[in-house]
Motif scaffolding. Structure first.
Motif, PDB file in Angstrom:
ATOM      1  N   SER A 122      55.809   2.916   0.541  1.00  0.00           N
ATOM      2  CA  SER A 122      56.882   3.677   1.179  1.00  0.00           C
ATOM      3  C   SER A 122      58.188   3.619   0.382  1.00  0.00           C
ATOM      4  O   SER A 122      58.476   2.647  -0.318  1.00  0.00           O
ATOM      5  N   LYS A 123      58.985   4.670   0.522  1.00  0.00           N
ATOM      6  CA  LYS A 123      60.303   4.727  -0.118  1.00  0.00           C
ATOM      7  C   LYS A 123      61.318   3.881   0.643  1.00  0.00           C
ATOM      8  O   LYS A 123      62.308   3.417   0.078  1.00  0.00           O
ATOM      9  N   GLY A 124      61.091   3.715   1.931  1.00  0.00           N
ATOM     10  CA  GLY A 124      61.984   2.916   2.763  1.00  0.00           C
ATOM     11  C   GLY A 124      61.171   2.179   3.802  1.00  0.00           C
ATOM     12  O   GLY A 124      59.937   2.145   3.730  1.00  0.00           O
ATOM     13  N   PRO A 125      61.820   1.580   4.803  1.00  0.00           N
ATOM     14  CA  PRO A 125      61.071   0.935   5.884  1.00  0.00           C
ATOM     15  C   PRO A 125      60.105   1.927   6.522  1.00  0.00           C
ATOM     16  O   PRO A 125      60.439   3.098   6.720  1.00  0.00           O
ATOM     17  N   ALA A 126      58.899   1.464   6.810  1.00  0.00           N
ATOM     18  CA  ALA A 126      57.873   2.356   7.357  1.00  0.00           C
ATOM     19  C   ALA A 126      57.145   1.659   8.496  1.00  0.00           C
ATOM     20  O   ALA A 126      57.143   0.435   8.588  1.00  0.00           O
ATOM     21  N   PHE A 127      56.527   2.448   9.354  1.00  0.00           N
ATOM     22  CA  PHE A 127      55.798   1.898  10.490  1.00  0.00           C
ATOM     23  C   PHE A 127      54.709   2.862  10.926  1.00  0.00           C
ATOM     24  O   PHE A 127      54.725   4.047  10.605  1.00  0.00           O
ATOM     25  N   TRP A 128      53.748   2.314  11.668  1.00  0.00           N
ATOM     26  CA  TRP A 128      52.662   3.108  12.249  1.00  0.00           C
ATOM     27  C   TRP A 128      52.984   3.434  13.710  1.00  0.00           C
ATOM     28  O   TRP A 128      53.586   2.626  14.418  1.00  0.00           O
ATOM     29  N   LEU A 129      52.570   4.601  14.145  1.00  0.00           N
ATOM     30  CA  LEU A 129      52.620   5.002  15.551  1.00  0.00           C
ATOM     31  C   LEU A 129      51.241   5.511  15.955  1.00  0.00           C
ATOM     32  O   LEU A 129      50.550   6.142  15.154  1.00  0.00           O
ATOM     33  N   GLU A 130      50.863   5.248  17.199  1.00  0.00           N
ATOM     34  CA  GLU A 130      49.600   5.784  17.708  1.00  0.00           C
ATOM     35  C   GLU A 130      49.894   7.048  18.495  1.00  0.00           C
ATOM     36  O   GLU A 130      50.671   7.036  19.447  1.00  0.00           O
ATOM     37  N   VAL A 131      49.287   8.151  18.073  1.00  0.00           N
ATOM     38  CA  VAL A 131      49.566   9.461  18.671  1.00  0.00           C
ATOM     39  C   VAL A 131      49.141   9.503  20.131  1.00  0.00           C
ATOM     40  O   VAL A 131      48.045   9.059  20.494  1.00  0.00           O
ATOM     41  N   LYS A 132      50.039  10.034  20.960  1.00  0.00           N
ATOM     42  CA  LYS A 132      49.762  10.208  22.391  1.00  0.00           C
ATOM     43  C   LYS A 132      49.705  11.701  22.709  1.00  0.00           C
ATOM     44  O   LYS A 132      50.477  12.484  22.175  1.00  0.00           O
ATOM     45  N   GLY A 133      48.809  12.069  23.599  1.00  0.00           N
ATOM     46  CA  GLY A 133      48.723  13.451  24.030  1.00  0.00           C
ATOM     47  C   GLY A 133      48.083  14.370  22.995  1.00  0.00           C
ATOM     48  O   GLY A 133      47.611  13.934  21.954  1.00  0.00           O
ATOM     49  N   ASP A 134      48.077  15.683  23.322  1.00  0.00           N
ATOM     50  CA  ASP A 134      47.383  16.644  22.465  1.00  0.00           C
ATOM     51  C   ASP A 134      48.304  17.727  21.908  1.00  0.00           C
ATOM     52  O   ASP A 134      47.845  18.785  21.501  1.00  0.00           O
ATOM     53  N   SER A 135      49.616  17.466  21.876  1.00  0.00           N
ATOM     54  CA  SER A 135      50.548  18.489  21.400  1.00  0.00           C
ATOM     55  C   SER A 135      50.394  18.771  19.912  1.00  0.00           C
ATOM     56  O   SER A 135      50.831  19.813  19.422  1.00  0.00           O
ATOM     57  N   THR A 145      44.791  14.334  16.317  1.00  0.00           N
ATOM     58  CA  THR A 145      44.322  14.098  17.680  1.00  0.00           C
ATOM     59  C   THR A 145      44.914  12.822  18.285  1.00  0.00           C
ATOM     60  O   THR A 145      45.412  11.951  17.573  1.00  0.00           O
ATOM     61  N   GLU A 146      44.825  12.745  19.591  1.00  0.00           N
ATOM     62  CA  GLU A 146      45.308  11.564  20.313  1.00  0.00           C
ATOM     63  C   GLU A 146      44.554  10.315  19.838  1.00  0.00           C
ATOM     64  O   GLU A 146      43.346  10.346  19.621  1.00  0.00           O
ATOM     65  N   GLY A 147      45.294   9.226  19.663  1.00  0.00           N
ATOM     66  CA  GLY A 147      44.692   7.983  19.206  1.00  0.00           C
ATOM     67  C   GLY A 147      44.781   7.764  17.710  1.00  0.00           C
ATOM     68  O   GLY A 147      44.540   6.666  17.218  1.00  0.00           O
ATOM     69  N   THR A 148      45.126   8.838  16.969  1.00  0.00           N
ATOM     70  CA  THR A 148      45.280   8.711  15.520  1.00  0.00           C
ATOM     71  C   THR A 148      46.504   7.856  15.207  1.00  0.00           C
ATOM     72  O   THR A 148      47.546   7.982  15.849  1.00  0.00           O
ATOM     73  N   LEU A 149      46.389   6.992  14.206  1.00  0.00           N
ATOM     74  CA  LEU A 149      47.541   6.223  13.733  1.00  0.00           C
ATOM     75  C   LEU A 149      48.226   7.014  12.627  1.00  0.00           C
ATOM     76  O   LEU A 149      47.579   7.461  11.680  1.00  0.00           O
ATOM     77  N   GLY A 208      61.841   9.946  10.531  1.00  0.00           N
ATOM     78  CA  GLY A 208      61.078   9.781   9.294  1.00  0.00           C
ATOM     79  C   GLY A 208      60.015  10.849   9.160  1.00  0.00           C
ATOM     80  O   GLY A 208      59.811  11.679  10.059  1.00  0.00           O
ATOM     81  N   VAL A 209      59.337  10.825   8.029  1.00  0.00           N
ATOM     82  CA  VAL A 209      58.289  11.798   7.709  1.00  0.00           C
ATOM     83  C   VAL A 209      56.928  11.123   7.810  1.00  0.00           C
ATOM     84  O   VAL A 209      56.753   9.988   7.351  1.00  0.00           O
ATOM     85  N   VAL A 210      55.977  11.816   8.403  1.00  0.00           N
ATOM     86  CA  VAL A 210      54.611  11.291   8.522  1.00  0.00           C
ATOM     87  C   VAL A 210      53.913  11.481   7.172  1.00  0.00           C
ATOM     88  O   VAL A 210      53.802  12.606   6.681  1.00  0.00           O
ATOM     89  N   VAL A 211      53.467  10.374   6.587  1.00  0.00           N
ATOM     90  CA  VAL A 211      52.895  10.413   5.237  1.00  0.00           C
ATOM     91  C   VAL A 211      51.405  10.092   5.187  1.00  0.00           C
ATOM     92  O   VAL A 211      50.746  10.351   4.188  1.00  0.00           O
ATOM     93  N   ARG A 212      50.880   9.508   6.233  1.00  0.00           N
ATOM     94  CA  ARG A 212      49.461   9.175   6.308  1.00  0.00           C
ATOM     95  C   ARG A 212      48.981   9.294   7.747  1.00  0.00           C
ATOM     96  O   ARG A 212      49.750   9.088   8.688  1.00  0.00           O
ATOM     97  N   ALA A 213      47.706   9.602   7.918  1.00  0.00           N
ATOM     98  CA  ALA A 213      47.089   9.632   9.242  1.00  0.00           C
ATOM     99  C   ALA A 213      45.771   8.875   9.137  1.00  0.00           C
ATOM    100  O   ALA A 213      44.985   9.100   8.220  1.00  0.00           O
ATOM    101  N   LEU A 214      45.557   7.980  10.089  1.00  0.00           N
ATOM    102  CA  LEU A 214      44.349   7.157  10.079  1.00  0.00           C
ATOM    103  C   LEU A 214      43.675   7.294  11.423  1.00  0.00           C
ATOM    104  O   LEU A 214      44.155   6.799  12.432  1.00  0.00           O
ATOM    105  N   GLN A 215      42.546   8.011  11.437  1.00  0.00           N
ATOM    106  CA  GLN A 215      41.814   8.227  12.679  1.00  0.00           C
ATOM    107  C   GLN A 215      40.665   7.235  12.772  1.00  0.00           C
ATOM    108  O   GLN A 215      39.817   7.170  11.894  1.00  0.00           O
TER     109      GLN A 215
END
Length: 217
Positions: A122-135, A145-149, A208-215
């Motif tokens: 990462s270029k700066g501090p980074a973190f993972w979030l777990e996707v909620k919902g289906d928007s 999809t929901e549950g993706t990191l 921040g910008v989403v740079v990776r997705a881990l399903q």
């Protein structure tokens, strides 16, 4: 392929002996034996990171079989395996992500008890979030999809068309949308057409910008 089988394959192809792997990972020889046999059901993130570095295999592939085994590097002589670095980022809540914009020290010691690895530096501090919902679930094209990191880089370049994490003034949580620039105005657009597009006005902050997705399957 089970995790212990992936580990056994990585160690075998690395050309290193178990004793060398143990020394590089800072563990006893018996621990490496248990990783290979599957007797050990858990593997600490720091051990996984060290194992990936020692063998040249990607940490995500070792852990869950995600993606390619290694990054391919080719020359005009022969293809070679190169050690792939892995980086450890905390998994945080959407409320914590929303508080990022106002926090003086977003990640104090002990902030998160869960971490995930990525090959992204990462270029700066980074973190993972777990996707909620289906928007952000789309019937065509990119779909999250929901549950993706998702991995968020707080200092990555913010551009129109990027998937971003934003904080609106009237919410205590962050939101995940596609940033769209239309006529000089910025909008937050869901990938699911059933959800409305929101304006990203002055009270909207891009976390921040989403740079990776881990399903995870």
């Amino acid at each position: 392929m089970e995790r212990h089988e992936r580990i056994a394959r990585a160690i075998a192809l690395s050309g290193k002996k178990k004793g060398e792997i143990a020394a590089l990972c800072g563990v006893a020889n018996s621990a490496v034996t248990q990783w290979i046999s599957g007797e050990s059901k858990s593997l600490r993130p720091e051990n996984l990171y060290a194992l990936a570095k020692a063998t040249g295999f990607r940490a995500e592939w070792l852990a869950i079989g995600e993606g390619s085994e290694t990054e391919a590097y080719e020359s005009n002589v022969a293809s070679t395996r190169q050690p792939i670095e892995s980086f450890r980022y905390p998994v945080i809540s959407w409320v914590a992500a929303g508080a990022w914009a106002e926090a003086v020290e977003p990640f104090p010691p002990g902030f998160s008890d869960r971490y995930e690895l990525s090959d992204y530096n990462s270029k700066g501090p980074a973190f993972w979030l777990e996707v909620k919902g289906d928007s952000m679930t789309s019937p065509v094209g990119t779909s999250i999809t929901e549950g993706t990191l998702i991995l968020v880089d707080t200092e990555a370049d913010v551009q129109s068309g990027k998937l971003v994490i934003a904080k609106l003034a009237d919410s205590d949580q962050a939101t995940f949308k596609k940033l769209v620039d239309d006529g000089g105005r910025r909008y937050l657009k869901p990938l699911n057409p059933a959800y409305p597009t929101e304006m990203c006005a002055e009270n909207c902050r891009i976390v921040g910008v989403v740079v990776r997705a881990l399903q995870k399957l």
